[in-house]
Write a protein that holds these residues in place. Structure first.
Motif, PDB file in Angstrom:
ATOM      1  N   ASN A 183       0.832  -1.277  -0.030  1.00  0.00           N
ATOM      2  CA  ASN A 183       0.049  -0.025  -0.212  1.00  0.00           C
ATOM      3  C   ASN A 183       0.971   1.429  -0.118  1.00  0.00           C
ATOM      4  O   ASN A 183       0.634   2.283  -0.667  1.00  0.00           O
ATOM      5  N   GLU A 184       1.977   1.311   0.722  1.00  0.00           N
ATOM      6  CA  GLU A 184       2.681   2.524   0.720  1.00  0.00           C
ATOM      7  C   GLU A 184       3.342   2.585  -0.401  1.00  0.00           C
ATOM      8  O   GLU A 184       3.613   3.712  -1.006  1.00  0.00           O
ATOM      9  N   CYS A 185       4.059   1.386  -1.128  1.00  0.00           N
ATOM     10  CA  CYS A 185       4.566   1.746  -2.257  1.00  0.00           C
ATOM     11  C   CYS A 185       3.769   1.824  -3.540  1.00  0.00           C
ATOM     12  O   CYS A 185       4.283   2.092  -4.674  1.00  0.00           O
ATOM     13  N   GLY A 186       2.523   1.344  -3.289  1.00  0.00           N
ATOM     14  CA  GLY A 186       1.650   1.641  -4.618  1.00  0.00           C
ATOM     15  C   GLY A 186       1.707   0.584  -5.636  1.00  0.00           C
ATOM     16  O   GLY A 186       1.583   0.991  -6.766  1.00  0.00           O
ATOM     17  N   VAL A 187       2.111  -0.713  -4.927  1.00  0.00           N
ATOM     18  CA  VAL A 187       2.274  -1.804  -6.021  1.00  0.00           C
ATOM     19  C   VAL A 187       1.670  -3.144  -5.489  1.00  0.00           C
ATOM     20  O   VAL A 187       1.045  -3.014  -4.278  1.00  0.00           O
ATOM     21  N   ASP A 188       1.709  -4.086  -6.151  1.00  0.00           N
ATOM     22  CA  ASP A 188       0.903  -5.422  -5.888  1.00  0.00           C
ATOM     23  C   ASP A 188       1.592  -6.156  -4.773  1.00  0.00           C
ATOM     24  O   ASP A 188       2.965  -5.832  -4.595  1.00  0.00           O
ATOM     25  N   LYS A 189       0.947  -6.793  -3.824  1.00  0.00           N
ATOM     26  CA  LYS A 189       1.543  -7.638  -2.959  1.00  0.00           C
ATOM     27  C   LYS A 189       2.650  -8.700  -3.395  1.00  0.00           C
ATOM     28  O   LYS A 189       3.676  -8.661  -2.523  1.00  0.00           O
ATOM     29  N   ALA A 190       2.424  -9.128  -4.389  1.00  0.00           N
ATOM     30  CA  ALA A 190       3.404 -10.156  -4.951  1.00  0.00           C
ATOM     31  C   ALA A 190       4.674  -9.422  -5.340  1.00  0.00           C
ATOM     32  O   ALA A 190       5.785 -10.079  -4.922  1.00  0.00           O
ATOM     33  N   VAL A 191       4.815  -8.284  -5.729  1.00  0.00           N
ATOM     34  CA  VAL A 191       5.973  -7.606  -6.009  1.00  0.00           C
ATOM     35  C   VAL A 191       6.685  -7.105  -4.850  1.00  0.00           C
ATOM     36  O   VAL A 191       8.047  -7.486  -5.014  1.00  0.00           O
ATOM     37  N   VAL A 192       5.972  -6.803  -3.707  1.00  0.00           N
ATOM     38  CA  VAL A 192       6.679  -6.539  -2.541  1.00  0.00           C
ATOM     39  C   VAL A 192       7.235  -7.671  -1.931  1.00  0.00           C
ATOM     40  O   VAL A 192       8.326  -7.896  -1.402  1.00  0.00           O
ATOM     41  N   SER A 193       6.440  -8.775  -2.001  1.00  0.00           N
ATOM     42  CA  SER A 193       6.882 -10.241  -1.681  1.00  0.00           C
ATOM     43  C   SER A 193       8.307 -10.652  -2.044  1.00  0.00           C
ATOM     44  O   SER A 193       9.054 -10.894  -1.567  1.00  0.00           O
ATOM     45  N   ARG A 194       8.382 -10.524  -3.472  1.00  0.00           N
ATOM     46  CA  ARG A 194       9.666 -10.789  -4.220  1.00  0.00           C
ATOM     47  C   ARG A 194      10.470  -9.869  -3.801  1.00  0.00           C
ATOM     48  O   ARG A 194      11.720 -10.426  -3.363  1.00  0.00           O
ATOM     49  N   ALA A 195      10.365  -8.650  -3.531  1.00  0.00           N
ATOM     50  CA  ALA A 195      11.472  -7.806  -3.194  1.00  0.00           C
ATOM     51  C   ALA A 195      11.816  -8.348  -1.717  1.00  0.00           C
ATOM     52  O   ALA A 195      12.976  -8.002  -1.333  1.00  0.00           O
TER      53      ALA A 195
END
Length: 166
Positions: free
Chosen positions: A52-64
């Motif tokens: 939510n903070e980054c404005g991207v999908d959870k899967a993208v954040v999870s990979r990062a």
């Protein structure tokens, strides 16, 4: 050149510079965004909160976050990401890296704005902020609604409603 073309070119150029400067850390653009957002929350954030903070999908954040855990920039209980509710925090390495990245970003901004008077920069940032706020308002006008099992945009729904009630 049109406004949107300038913005798109600026974004692409920033991404190129960001990628070039982050290669020395072995980080991608999303990794850096996650690190910076996480640094603003020392008590930790979940994948969902970071997305939510980054404005991207959870899967993208999870990979990062997986990459950042493996490289020692972030930590969680047992260094395992099993669900989106687990809080993740920066390690000392992550904190130090964010400090270095922040310095690099400040240097880059100074370099590209060195011939621009501060008053012009202040006006530019104020204007850009207002444009961003207006885009968010406009985007909300196109929010998709569900009606009678069908998906329609707010504008379509409003237009049909308005015409029907003339």
């Amino acid at each position: 050149m049109a406004f949107s073309t300038y913005i798109e070119k600026l974004y692409k150029d920033i991404q190129k510079v960001k990628t070039d400067r982050m290669n020395r850390f072995g980080l991608r653009s999303t990794d850096v965004s996650v690190l910076i957002m996480a640094s603003r929350h020392p008590d930790g954030l979940t994948v969902t909160e970071l997305a939510n903070e980054c404005g991207v999908d959870k899967a993208v954040v999870s990979r990062a976050m997986h990459t950042l855990l493996m490289q020692g920039y972030m930590t969680s209980a047992n260094n395992i990401l099993r669900n989106y509710r687990k809080k993740i925090k920066l390690t000392e390495k992550g904190i130090a890296t964010v400090a270095t990245i922040s310095q690099l970003a400040e240097q880059a901004v100074s370099e590209v704005s060195r011939d621009i008077p501060q008053s012009d920069l202040d006006n530019f940032y104020k204007t850009l902020e207002k444009i961003t706020q207006n885009i968010v308002k406009e985007k909300n006008m196109y929010t998709v609604l569900k009606r009678d099992g069908k998906t329609v945009s707010f504008i379509t729904y409003f237009s049909v409603f308005y015409i029907h009630h003339l």
